[in-house]
Design a protein around this motif. Structure first.
Motif, PDB file in Angstrom:
ATOM      1  N   SER A 135      25.295  80.615  80.456  1.00  0.00           N
ATOM      2  CA  SER A 135      25.895  81.542  79.495  1.00  0.00           C
ATOM      3  C   SER A 135      25.552  81.223  78.050  1.00  0.00           C
ATOM      4  CB  SER A 135      27.416  81.579  79.663  1.00  0.00           C
ATOM      5  OG  SER A 135      27.972  80.299  79.478  1.00  0.00           O
ATOM      6  N   ASP A 136      25.102  79.995  77.768  1.00  0.00           N
ATOM      7  CA  ASP A 136      24.782  79.641  76.384  1.00  0.00           C
ATOM      8  C   ASP A 136      23.890  78.399  76.385  1.00  0.00           C
ATOM      9  OD1 ASP A 136      24.809  79.854  73.629  1.00  0.00           O
ATOM     10  OD2 ASP A 136      26.819  79.019  73.384  1.00  0.00           O
ATOM     11  N   GLU A 137      23.080  78.290  75.357  1.00  0.00           N
ATOM     12  CA  GLU A 137      22.227  77.118  75.160  1.00  0.00           C
ATOM     13  C   GLU A 137      22.248  76.764  73.676  1.00  0.00           C
ATOM     14  OE1 GLU A 137      18.400  77.212  77.601  1.00  0.00           O
ATOM     15  OE2 GLU A 137      18.947  79.336  77.519  1.00  0.00           O
ATOM     16  N   ASP A 138      22.465  75.503  73.373  1.00  0.00           N
ATOM     17  CA  ASP A 138      22.518  75.040  71.994  1.00  0.00           C
ATOM     18  C   ASP A 138      21.719  73.754  71.857  1.00  0.00           C
ATOM     19  OD1 ASP A 138      24.444  76.956  70.869  1.00  0.00           O
ATOM     20  OD2 ASP A 138      25.869  75.994  72.225  1.00  0.00           O
ATOM     21  N   LEU A 139      20.910  73.658  70.804  1.00  0.00           N
ATOM     22  CA  LEU A 139      20.219  72.403  70.519  1.00  0.00           C
ATOM     23  C   LEU A 139      21.221  71.408  69.967  1.00  0.00           C
ATOM     24  CD1 LEU A 139      16.868  73.589  68.904  1.00  0.00           C
ATOM     25  CD2 LEU A 139      17.232  72.641  71.189  1.00  0.00           C
ATOM     26  N   ILE A 140      21.137  70.181  70.440  1.00  0.00           N
ATOM     27  CA  ILE A 140      22.028  69.113  69.988  1.00  0.00           C
ATOM     28  C   ILE A 140      21.310  68.351  68.888  1.00  0.00           C
ATOM     29  CG2 ILE A 140      23.224  66.992  70.639  1.00  0.00           C
ATOM     30  CD1 ILE A 140      23.352  68.171  73.505  1.00  0.00           C
ATOM     31  N   ARG A 141      21.931  68.266  67.746  1.00  0.00           N
ATOM     32  CA  ARG A 141      21.335  67.543  66.624  1.00  0.00           C
ATOM     33  C   ARG A 141      21.571  66.038  66.760  1.00  0.00           C
ATOM     34  NH1 ARG A 141      22.981  65.866  61.511  1.00  0.00           N
ATOM     35  NH2 ARG A 141      21.240  65.645  60.089  1.00  0.00           N
ATOM     36  N   ALA A 142      22.813  65.652  67.099  1.00  0.00           N
ATOM     37  CA  ALA A 142      23.153  64.237  67.213  1.00  0.00           C
ATOM     38  C   ALA A 142      24.408  64.093  68.062  1.00  0.00           C
ATOM     39  CB  ALA A 142      23.401  63.623  65.829  1.00  0.00           C
ATOM     40  N   THR A 143      24.572  62.927  68.641  1.00  0.00           N
ATOM     41  CA  THR A 143      25.775  62.599  69.399  1.00  0.00           C
ATOM     42  C   THR A 143      26.371  61.345  68.789  1.00  0.00           C
ATOM     43  OG1 THR A 143      24.852  63.539  71.424  1.00  0.00           O
ATOM     44  CG2 THR A 143      26.667  61.987  71.679  1.00  0.00           C
ATOM     45  N   HIS A 144      27.659  61.369  68.549  1.00  0.00           N
ATOM     46  CA  HIS A 144      28.360  60.214  67.980  1.00  0.00           C
ATOM     47  C   HIS A 144      29.406  59.764  68.985  1.00  0.00           C
ATOM     48  CE1 HIS A 144      26.507  61.226  64.119  1.00  0.00           C
ATOM     49  NE2 HIS A 144      26.752  62.474  64.471  1.00  0.00           N
ATOM     50  N   ARG A 145      29.452  58.474  69.270  1.00  0.00           N
ATOM     51  CA  ARG A 145      30.404  57.933  70.238  1.00  0.00           C
ATOM     52  C   ARG A 145      31.199  56.804  69.603  1.00  0.00           C
ATOM     53  NH1 ARG A 145      25.773  58.702  73.380  1.00  0.00           N
ATOM     54  NH2 ARG A 145      26.111  60.145  75.106  1.00  0.00           N
ATOM     55  N   SER A 146      32.364  56.577  70.153  1.00  0.00           N
ATOM     56  CA  SER A 146      33.157  55.417  69.760  1.00  0.00           C
ATOM     57  C   SER A 146      33.991  54.995  70.956  1.00  0.00           C
ATOM     58  CB  SER A 146      34.044  55.737  68.560  1.00  0.00           C
ATOM     59  OG  SER A 146      35.002  56.715  68.911  1.00  0.00           O
ATOM     60  N   PRO A 147      34.376  53.726  71.006  1.00  0.00           N
ATOM     61  CA  PRO A 147      35.211  53.279  72.123  1.00  0.00           C
ATOM     62  C   PRO A 147      36.603  53.887  72.018  1.00  0.00           C
ATOM     63  CG  PRO A 147      34.905  51.515  70.537  1.00  0.00           C
ATOM     64  CD  PRO A 147      34.041  52.646  70.094  1.00  0.00           C
ATOM     65  N   TYR A 148      37.254  54.067  73.138  1.00  0.00           N
ATOM     66  CA  TYR A 148      38.603  54.621  73.187  1.00  0.00           C
ATOM     67  C   TYR A 148      39.569  53.640  72.541  1.00  0.00           C
ATOM     68  CZ  TYR A 148      43.041  56.152  75.187  1.00  0.00           C
ATOM     69  OH  TYR A 148      44.336  56.551  75.359  1.00  0.00           O
ATOM     70  N   ALA A 149      40.267  54.055  71.488  1.00  0.00           N
ATOM     71  CA  ALA A 149      41.169  53.190  70.733  1.00  0.00           C
ATOM     72  C   ALA A 149      42.327  52.686  71.587  1.00  0.00           C
ATOM     73  CB  ALA A 149      41.695  53.915  69.503  1.00  0.00           C
ATOM     74  N   GLY A 150      42.690  53.405  72.637  1.00  0.00           N
ATOM     75  CA  GLY A 150      43.781  52.980  73.505  1.00  0.00           C
ATOM     76  C   GLY A 150      43.496  51.689  74.252  1.00  0.00           C
ATOM     77  N   PHE A 151      42.222  51.304  74.318  1.00  0.00           N
ATOM     78  CA  PHE A 151      41.857  50.047  74.966  1.00  0.00           C
ATOM     79  C   PHE A 151      41.880  48.871  73.993  1.00  0.00           C
ATOM     80  CE2 PHE A 151      39.003  52.511  78.119  1.00  0.00           C
ATOM     81  CZ  PHE A 151      40.064  52.695  78.978  1.00  0.00           C
TER      82      PHE A 151
END
Length: 163
Positions: A135-151
Motif C-alpha cells: 500500500s505504500d513505499e517510503d525511502l528511509i533516510r536514517a534509523t536511530h536506536r536507543s536501549p530501552y530505559a526501563g532496563f
C-alpha cells in the motif's frame, strides 16, 4: 505475560547489550555492577535460553555499503495469514526486516535494500506474489536506536524532579 520476571541484573545486562552489544564484555558489566564475570555470562546464557535475548545484530549503513535505496514497504495481509506471510516475506532477496503490526490494514512492515529502482520493483512484485498487498513505499533516510530505559537501573523514573 513474561516467561519469567527479570531482576535488576538481568535488566542492566539487557540495557548495556542494547546500547552496544559488541563493545560490552561480561567483565565490564561485572565490574560496574560488583558481580563476577561468570555470573554475567550465566545470566546472558539464561536470557538467551529463555528467549528474552534473541540475538545480536549488525547495524549496517546500507548507503555507505553502496546500496542507495533503503525502503520501508507498507503491506496488508489477511489477519489469519499475517504471521505466515510475514515470515515468507523475510525470505525475499533484498528484505532485511519484517514486522507484524497488530491492526487490520498496513499490518506488515517490510524494510528492504536495493541498488536501484529495478531491485525495489522486483521486491514489491515478490511480496505481491506471496499475497501481501503493497500500500505504500517510503525511502528511509536514517534509523536511530536507543536501549530501552526501563532496563537501566540508573535510568529515569518518569518524574521531572520538581516539587
Amino acid at each position: 505475560m513474561a516467561l519469567r520476571e527479570l531482576d535488576e541484573l538481568d535488566r542492566e545486562i539487557l540495557h548495556r547489550l542494547q546500547a552496544e552489544a559488541r563493545g560490552t564484555s561480561s567483565t565490564d558489566v561485572a565490574e560496574s555492577l560488583d558481580v563476577s564475570a561468570s555470573t554475567v555470562r550465566n545470566r546472558i546464557q539464561r536470557l538467551e535460553a529463555d528467549g528474552v535475548l534473541r540475538g545480536y545484530h549488525a547495524d549496517v549503513d546500507y548507503e555507505a555499503a553502496g546500496y542507495q535505496l533503503f525502503t520501508l514497504i507498507v503491506c496488508t495481509a489477511p489477519i489469519p495469514e499475517r504471521e505466515a506471510l510475514a515470515a515468507a516475506a523475510a525470505d525475499v532477496p533484498g528484505v532485511v526486516e519484517v514486522q507484524e503490526v497488530m491492526k487490520g490494514e498496513a499490518n506488515v512492515l517490510v524494510r528492504a535494500v536495493g541498488e536501484d529502482g529495478d531491485d525495489l520493483t522486483r521486491i514489491g512484485e515478490d511480496l505481491d506474489e506471496l499475497g501481501l498487498h503493497v500500500s505504500d513505499e517510503d525511502l528511509i533516510r536514517a534509523t536511530h536506536r536507543s536501549p530501552y530505559a526501563g532496563f537501566d537501573a540508573d535510568g529515569v523514573d518518569g518524574s521531572d524532579g520538581g516539587d
